[in-house]
Design an enzyme around this catalytic site. Structure first.
Site, PDB file in Angstrom:
ATOM      1  CE  LYS A  17     -14.169 -10.073  56.052  1.00 40.17           C
ATOM      2  NZ  LYS A  17     -12.799  -9.493  56.135  1.00 40.17           N
ATOM      3  NE  ARG A  92     -16.061  -4.250  53.875  1.00 37.24           N
ATOM      4  CZ  ARG A  92     -15.743  -5.459  53.473  1.00 37.24           C
ATOM      5  NH1 ARG A  92     -16.588  -6.448  53.543  1.00 37.24           N
ATOM      6  NH2 ARG A  92     -14.549  -5.677  52.987  1.00 37.24           N
ATOM      7  NE  ARG A 131      -6.579 -12.181  49.768  1.00 34.92           N
ATOM      8  CZ  ARG A 131      -7.615 -11.502  50.260  1.00 34.92           C
ATOM      9  NH1 ARG A 131      -8.445 -12.080  51.094  1.00 34.92           N
ATOM     10  NH2 ARG A 131      -7.791 -10.251  49.917  1.00 34.92           N
ATOM     11  NE  ARG A 164      -9.608  -9.338  47.052  1.00 37.80           N
ATOM     12  CZ  ARG A 164     -10.329  -9.341  48.176  1.00 37.80           C
ATOM     13  NH1 ARG A 164     -10.793 -10.486  48.652  1.00 37.80           N
ATOM     14  NH2 ARG A 164     -10.569  -8.218  48.816  1.00 37.80           N
ATOM     15  NE  ARG A 175      -9.068  -4.697  50.964  1.00 39.73           N
ATOM     16  CZ  ARG A 175      -8.432  -5.850  50.741  1.00 39.73           C
ATOM     17  NH1 ARG A 175      -7.337  -5.876  49.998  1.00 39.73           N
ATOM     18  NH2 ARG A 175      -8.895  -6.957  51.240  1.00 39.73           N
TER      19      ARG A 175
HETATM   20  P1  AP5 Z   1      -8.910 -14.360  53.950  1.00 41.72           P
HETATM   21  O1  AP5 Z   1      -9.677 -15.463  54.562  1.00 41.72           O
HETATM   22  O2  AP5 Z   1      -8.892 -14.238  52.491  1.00 41.72           O
HETATM   23  O3  AP5 Z   1      -9.301 -12.979  54.647  1.00 41.72           O
HETATM   24  P2  AP5 Z   1     -10.645 -12.133  54.565  1.00 41.72           P
HETATM   25  O4  AP5 Z   1     -10.990 -11.741  55.972  1.00 41.72           O
HETATM   26  O5  AP5 Z   1     -11.669 -12.828  53.767  1.00 41.72           O
HETATM   27  O6  AP5 Z   1     -10.063 -10.842  53.845  1.00 41.72           O
HETATM   28  P3  AP5 Z   1     -10.611 -10.038  52.581  1.00 41.72           P
HETATM   29  O7  AP5 Z   1      -9.450  -9.299  51.997  1.00 41.72           O
HETATM   30  O8  AP5 Z   1     -11.401 -10.904  51.680  1.00 41.72           O
HETATM   31  O9  AP5 Z   1     -11.528  -9.037  53.317  1.00 41.72           O
HETATM   32  P4  AP5 Z   1     -12.117  -7.739  52.801  1.00 41.72           P
HETATM   33  O10 AP5 Z   1     -13.161  -7.579  53.823  1.00 41.72           O
HETATM   34  O11 AP5 Z   1     -11.181  -6.619  52.659  1.00 41.72           O
HETATM   35  O12 AP5 Z   1     -12.524  -8.064  51.277  1.00 41.72           O
HETATM   36  P5  AP5 Z   1     -13.908  -8.284  50.590  1.00 41.72           P
HETATM   37  O13 AP5 Z   1     -13.729  -9.225  49.474  1.00 41.72           O
HETATM   38  O14 AP5 Z   1     -14.970  -8.563  51.596  1.00 41.72           O
HETATM   39  O15 AP5 Z   1      -7.411 -14.493  54.504  1.00 41.72           O
HETATM   40  C1  AP5 Z   1      -6.396 -13.599  54.099  1.00 41.72           C
HETATM   41  C2  AP5 Z   1      -5.057 -14.364  53.925  1.00 41.72           C
HETATM   42  O16 AP5 Z   1      -4.607 -14.805  55.198  1.00 41.72           O
HETATM   43  C3  AP5 Z   1      -5.165 -15.629  53.067  1.00 41.72           C
HETATM   44  O17 AP5 Z   1      -3.997 -15.721  52.306  1.00 41.72           O
HETATM   45  C4  AP5 Z   1      -5.267 -16.765  54.086  1.00 41.72           C
HETATM   46  O18 AP5 Z   1      -4.701 -17.957  53.575  1.00 41.72           O
HETATM   47  C5  AP5 Z   1      -4.456 -16.230  55.243  1.00 41.72           C
HETATM   48  N1  AP5 Z   1      -4.987 -16.632  56.559  1.00 41.72           N
HETATM   49  C6  AP5 Z   1      -6.286 -16.701  56.947  1.00 41.72           C
HETATM   50  N2  AP5 Z   1      -6.377 -17.097  58.232  1.00 41.72           N
HETATM   51  C7  AP5 Z   1      -5.104 -17.261  58.671  1.00 41.72           C
HETATM   52  C8  AP5 Z   1      -4.541 -17.665  59.928  1.00 41.72           C
HETATM   53  N3  AP5 Z   1      -5.297 -17.968  60.989  1.00 41.72           N
HETATM   54  N4  AP5 Z   1      -3.188 -17.727  60.028  1.00 41.72           N
HETATM   55  C9  AP5 Z   1      -2.403 -17.445  58.958  1.00 41.72           C
HETATM   56  N5  AP5 Z   1      -2.889 -17.071  57.731  1.00 41.72           N
HETATM   57  C10 AP5 Z   1      -4.215 -16.973  57.607  1.00 41.72           C
HETATM   58  O19 AP5 Z   1     -14.218  -6.850  49.998  1.00 41.72           O
HETATM   59  C11 AP5 Z   1     -13.504  -6.308  48.901  1.00 41.72           C
HETATM   60  C12 AP5 Z   1     -14.060  -4.943  48.510  1.00 41.72           C
HETATM   61  O20 AP5 Z   1     -15.452  -5.087  48.122  1.00 41.72           O
HETATM   62  C13 AP5 Z   1     -14.111  -3.902  49.636  1.00 41.72           C
HETATM   63  O21 AP5 Z   1     -12.881  -3.215  49.749  1.00 41.72           O
HETATM   64  C14 AP5 Z   1     -15.265  -3.002  49.167  1.00 41.72           C
HETATM   65  O22 AP5 Z   1     -14.837  -2.120  48.154  1.00 41.72           O
HETATM   66  C15 AP5 Z   1     -16.245  -3.988  48.571  1.00 41.72           C
HETATM   67  N6  AP5 Z   1     -17.228  -4.494  49.547  1.00 41.72           N
HETATM   68  C16 AP5 Z   1     -17.368  -5.786  49.972  1.00 41.72           C
HETATM   69  N7  AP5 Z   1     -18.361  -5.888  50.883  1.00 41.72           N
HETATM   70  C17 AP5 Z   1     -18.861  -4.636  51.037  1.00 41.72           C
HETATM   71  C18 AP5 Z   1     -19.885  -4.095  51.857  1.00 41.72           C
HETATM   72  N8  AP5 Z   1     -20.587  -4.853  52.700  1.00 41.72           N
HETATM   73  N9  AP5 Z   1     -20.139  -2.764  51.771  1.00 41.72           N
HETATM   74  C19 AP5 Z   1     -19.446  -1.977  50.910  1.00 41.72           C
HETATM   75  N10 AP5 Z   1     -18.443  -2.422  50.121  1.00 41.72           N
HETATM   76  C20 AP5 Z   1     -18.158  -3.736  50.182  1.00 41.72           C
HETATM   77 MG    MG Z   2     -12.664 -12.500  51.918  1.00 38.95          MG
END
Ligand code: AP5
Ligand code: MG
Ligand code: ZN
Length: 291
Positions: A17, A92, A131, A164, A175
């Site tokens: 994402k 989410r 990552r 992270r 997660r």
């Molecule tokens: P990346 O693009 O970083 O993936 P992402 O989908 O953004 O993954 P996140 O870990 O950020 O998602 P998340 O939803 O768990 O975390 P968030 O910060 O939202 O890519 C991942 C890796 O893969 C990178 O190294 C990249 O280079 C590589 N990659 C990407 N595309 C690729 C491809 N096509 N091929 C190969 N490699 C690739 O949330 C964190 C925490 O915040 C949650 O656990 C929760 O506690 C809280 N939170 C956030 N939002 C909410 C909400 N709406 N409600 C409640 N709690 C929330």
């Molecule tokens: Mg992200």
């Protein structure tokens, strides 16, 4: 205030994402609003919300709906969100999706498109374990799939990259489990409202990017029809009746009598400038024809 382009980027942890959101927000001309990035920012600045969210995030659980909904609704009221936003990681839960719909309805608009990045589970774990992130601009890197130009430094702003804390294996497992339990129903919710577009996220980063762009517009011929361009529609009209702008910057009008095509047509005879936008690291093909 009218939020014209509210686009959602949905997918499991590690689906890509954040990787795709920066580019898409740029071509849509709207801010990238990532709930996870906002929460991490609150933690860094030690706000009440940041402190309240900390334990949930460290365990890989969701932060309670009420806190996250208020944070995002407040963000939607910033003037830079007037034209819309690209939401990454929100909604989410079903309650978050309903709260967003309600708020957008009160503003006379609705979600334009919910783009869902589908990636098989074992690949997610692999991606997150290796990552690296930039603390300055939140850009993401990967040891194998998205290396920075200078090891350990962000290509965009030069900051030192970090890993992270919630990318530890046991937290990632939770997660993913939380995602399957609480967020899959959100996918179903948008399937019913027909705004959902599924994109295969298990491809090279630039191939995923091309598919996402096509989900927001399509492929058109140039004026002289020699090459195909990728375009982003200004509104959610279907290809065949759309206005928008190609990645190389040309306006596309509904009445321009252009032909609409597919990704494979673009792959065969692309506009080089559009392809360069999608894949800036790819070297232009060497012309081997003898004049
Ligand atoms: P990346 O693009 O970083 O993936 P992402 O989908 O953004 O993954 P996140 O870990 O950020 O998602 P998340 O939803 O768990 O975390 P968030 O910060 O939202 O890519 C991942 C890796 O893969 C990178 O190294 C990249 O280079 C590589 N990659 C990407 N595309 C690729 C491809 N096509 N091929 C190969 N490699 C690739 O949330 C964190 C925490 O915040 C949650 O656990 C929760 O506690 C809280 N939170 C956030 N939002 C909410 C909400 N709406 N409600 C409640 N709690 C929330
Ligand atoms: Mg992200
Ligand atoms: Zn950076």
């Amino acid at each position: 205030m009218a939020h014209r382009d509210v686009v959602l980027l949905l997918g499991a942890p590690g689906a890509g994402k954040g990787t795709q959101a920066r580019f898409l927000a740029g071509v849509l001309g709207v801010p990238h609003v990532a709930s996870g990035d906002l929460l991490r920012e609150h933690r860094r600045s030690g706000t009440y919300l940041g402190q309240a969210a900390q334990a949930y995030m460290d365990r890989g659980d969701l932060v309670p709906d009420a806190l996250v909904i208020d944070m995002i609704i407040e963000r939607l009221d910033h003037p830079d969100a007037d034209r819309g936003v690209l939401l990454d990681g929100f909604p989410r839960t079903r309650a978050q999706a309903e709260a967003l719909d309600e708020r957008l309805l009160s503003l006379g608009t609705r979600v334009r498109s919910a783009l869902y990045l589908e990636v098989p589970q074992p690949i997610l774990v692999d991606r997150l374990a290796d990552r690296w992130m930039c603390p300055g601009c939140q850009a993401t890197y990967h040891v194998r799939f998205a290396r920075p130009d200078v090891e350990g430094k962000c290509d965009v702003c030069g900051e030192t990259l970090f890993q992270r804390a919630d990318d530890r294996r046991e937290v990632v497992d939770n997660r993913v489990a939380v995602y399957l339990r609480d967020t899959l129903p959100v996918i179903e919710y948008y399937t019913r409202s027909t705004t959902l577009q599924r994109v295969d996220g298990d491809q090279e980063i630039y191939a995923v990017r091309a598919e996402l762009c096509i989900g927001l517009g399509g492929v058109v011929t140039g004026r002289r029809r020699a090459r195909w361009h990728v375009f982003i529609a200004h509104t959610a009209t279907a290809p065949g009746g759309a206005t928008g702008r190609t990645l190389c910057g040309k306006l596309v009008h509904t009445n321009s009598n252009r032909q609409f095509g597919t990704l494979s047509a673009f792959a065969e005879t692309p506009c080089r400038a559009c392809r360069h936008k999608l894949h800036p690291h790819r070297k232009p093909p060497v012309d081997t024809t003898i004049a």
